[in-house]
Design an enzyme around this catalytic site. Structure first.
Site, PDB file in Angstrom:
ATOM      1  N   GLU A 101      14.281  -1.723   4.232  1.00  0.00           N
ATOM      2  CA  GLU A 101      13.028  -0.998   4.011  1.00  0.00           C
ATOM      3  C   GLU A 101      12.084  -1.195   5.205  1.00  0.00           C
ATOM      4  OE1 GLU A 101      11.399   1.315   3.003  1.00  0.00           O
ATOM      5  OE2 GLU A 101      10.675   1.027   0.954  1.00  0.00           O
ATOM      6  N   ASP A 102      11.220  -0.213   5.391  1.00  0.00           N
ATOM      7  CA  ASP A 102      10.264  -0.328   6.493  1.00  0.00           C
ATOM      8  C   ASP A 102       9.125  -1.285   6.153  1.00  0.00           C
ATOM      9  OD1 ASP A 102       9.236   1.405   4.564  1.00  0.00           O
ATOM     10  OD2 ASP A 102       8.591   2.947   5.970  1.00  0.00           O
ATOM     11  N   ASP A 105       4.935  -3.101   0.318  1.00  0.00           N
ATOM     12  CA  ASP A 105       3.482  -2.995   0.168  1.00  0.00           C
ATOM     13  C   ASP A 105       3.108  -3.389  -1.265  1.00  0.00           C
ATOM     14  OD1 ASP A 105       0.836  -2.301   0.657  1.00  0.00           O
ATOM     15  OD2 ASP A 105       1.178  -0.161   0.601  1.00  0.00           O
ATOM     16  N   LYS A 133       3.473  -6.653   3.505  1.00  0.00           N
ATOM     17  CA  LYS A 133       2.011  -6.612   3.361  1.00  0.00           C
ATOM     18  C   LYS A 133       1.672  -7.265   2.021  1.00  0.00           C
ATOM     19  CE  LYS A 133      -0.047  -2.568   4.833  1.00  0.00           C
ATOM     20  NZ  LYS A 133      -0.564  -1.188   4.610  1.00  0.00           N
ATOM     21  N   PHE A 154      -3.272   0.221   7.400  1.00  0.00           N
ATOM     22  CA  PHE A 154      -2.234   1.241   7.359  1.00  0.00           C
ATOM     23  C   PHE A 154      -1.608   1.355   8.746  1.00  0.00           C
ATOM     24  CE2 PHE A 154      -0.343   5.448   7.216  1.00  0.00           C
ATOM     25  CZ  PHE A 154       0.331   5.371   6.013  1.00  0.00           C
ATOM     26  N   ASP A 161       5.101   6.611   8.946  1.00  0.00           N
ATOM     27  CA  ASP A 161       4.386   7.848   9.217  1.00  0.00           C
ATOM     28  C   ASP A 161       2.964   7.867   8.684  1.00  0.00           C
ATOM     29  OD1 ASP A 161       5.331   7.938   6.426  1.00  0.00           O
ATOM     30  OD2 ASP A 161       4.474   9.948   6.437  1.00  0.00           O
ATOM     31  N   ARG A 167       6.359   8.899  13.347  1.00  0.00           N
ATOM     32  CA  ARG A 167       7.551   8.085  13.091  1.00  0.00           C
ATOM     33  C   ARG A 167       8.271   7.712  14.371  1.00  0.00           C
ATOM     34  NH1 ARG A 167       8.570   8.155   7.515  1.00  0.00           N
ATOM     35  NH2 ARG A 167       8.085  10.086   6.416  1.00  0.00           N
TER      36      ARG A 167
HETATM   37  P1  XMP Z   1       5.276   0.199  -2.047  1.00  0.00           P
HETATM   38  O1  XMP Z   1       3.798   0.285  -2.351  1.00  0.00           O
HETATM   39  O2  XMP Z   1       6.117   0.944  -3.019  1.00  0.00           O
HETATM   40  O3  XMP Z   1       5.303   0.963  -0.698  1.00  0.00           O
HETATM   41  O4  XMP Z   1       5.726  -1.217  -1.767  1.00  0.00           O
HETATM   42  C1  XMP Z   1       6.388   1.186   0.009  1.00  0.00           C
HETATM   43  C2  XMP Z   1       6.231   2.497   0.711  1.00  0.00           C
HETATM   44  O5  XMP Z   1       4.858   2.887   0.919  1.00  0.00           O
HETATM   45  C3  XMP Z   1       4.678   3.377   2.225  1.00  0.00           C
HETATM   46  N1  XMP Z   1       3.695   2.548   2.932  1.00  0.00           N
HETATM   47  C4  XMP Z   1       3.298   2.741   4.185  1.00  0.00           C
HETATM   48  N2  XMP Z   1       3.649   3.675   5.071  1.00  0.00           N
HETATM   49  N3  XMP Z   1       2.199   2.705   6.649  1.00  0.00           N
HETATM   50  C5  XMP Z   1       3.095   3.651   6.304  1.00  0.00           C
HETATM   51  O6  XMP Z   1       3.404   4.485   7.130  1.00  0.00           O
HETATM   52  C6  XMP Z   1       1.782   1.727   5.801  1.00  0.00           C
HETATM   53  O7  XMP Z   1       0.959   0.890   6.176  1.00  0.00           O
HETATM   54  C7  XMP Z   1       2.376   1.758   4.496  1.00  0.00           C
HETATM   55  N4  XMP Z   1       2.223   0.971   3.424  1.00  0.00           N
HETATM   56  C8  XMP Z   1       3.049   1.497   2.472  1.00  0.00           C
HETATM   57  C9  XMP Z   1       6.030   3.321   2.867  1.00  0.00           C
HETATM   58  O8  XMP Z   1       6.610   4.592   2.775  1.00  0.00           O
HETATM   59  C10 XMP Z   1       6.836   2.346   2.060  1.00  0.00           C
HETATM   60  O9  XMP Z   1       8.197   2.669   2.024  1.00  0.00           O
HETATM   61 MG    MG Z   2       9.076   4.219   3.065  1.00  0.00          MG
END
Ligand code: XMP
Ligand code: MG
Length: 184
Positions: A101-102, A105, A133, A154, A161, A167
């Site tokens: 995963e990227d 959050d 995060k 962010f 993105d 991206r």
């Molecule tokens: P959750 O909240 O499900 O989030 O843990 C995971 C997805 O939310 C997006 N995300 C971000 N995308 N910059 C981004 O470009 C950020 O700072 C950010 N924070 C959350 C992302 O798609 C991730 O897979």
């Molecule tokens: Mg994502």
């Protein structure tokens, strides 16, 4: 200088820093996964660049899959409900899944995916995220492999993105506030 650099307020991690960190993560993962015949599952679209780099940094015998999810919400935060928009293409019974995963959050996405793969019969599900995060976490979930722990900002670039753009920046950075004007 590319045409997107002018939108960046600050660079958090340079291309070189990212490469060095992934190299180290790959070696750590190699030690843990070398006897596990892992299946790396990349979460589209944000993790596509990280996936390409981490599988080459971790020279285990493995296979790869891609899953796409959408979470309801606005551009910079998710609401909690997760929907699979593209599923993996093979039976994962008994497999050791490593989700790539990227960013971790709120934890909604990975909490959902971990359950989903366990329900489908995976032997184990571990999580590898480039960015963590923790300040925004609402689900009790932690990653097994973490690239960098980021502050509550962010971030874009290296797969991440804002409104589907940025991206392809080779580094990870924070956008200038004026770029967001228009979002509620
Ligand atoms: P959750 O909240 O499900 O989030 O843990 C995971 C997805 O939310 C997006 N995300 C971000 N995308 N910059 C981004 O470009 C950020 O700072 C950010 N924070 C959350 C992302 O798609 C991730 O897979
Ligand atoms: Mg994502």
């Amino acid at each position: 200088m590319g045409m997107m650099d002018q939108d960046i307020l600050k660079v958090l991690y340079t291309e070189k820093q990212i490469a060095a960190r992934i190299e180290a993560m790959g070696m750590e993962m190699y030690g843990a996964l070398k006897d596990k015949d892992p299946l790396f599952v990349s979460v589209l679209r944000g993790a596509f660049i990280f996936m390409a780099d981490i599988v080459r940094a971790c020279q285990v015998r493995c296979d790869v899959e891609f899953i796409a999810v959408s979470s309801y919400g606005n551009a910079t935060s998710s609401s909690g409900a997760v929907k699979i928009t593209h599923d993996i293409q093979q039976d994962i019974t008994g497999r050791n899944i490593v989700v790539i995963e990227d960013i971790l959050d709120s934890g909604n996405t990975l909490h959902f995916l971990k359950q989903y793969f366990m329900t489908k019969g995976a032997a184990s599900v571990s999580i590898c995220t480039l960015l963590d995060k923790p300040s925004r976490r609402t689900k009790a979930i932690t990653a097994d492999y973490i690239g960098f722990t980021v502050p509550d900002e962010f971030v874009v670039g290296y797969g991440l993105d804002y409104c589907q753009k940025y991206r392809n920046l080779p580094y990870i950075g924070v956008l200038k506030p004026e770029v967001y004007s228009g979002e509620e």
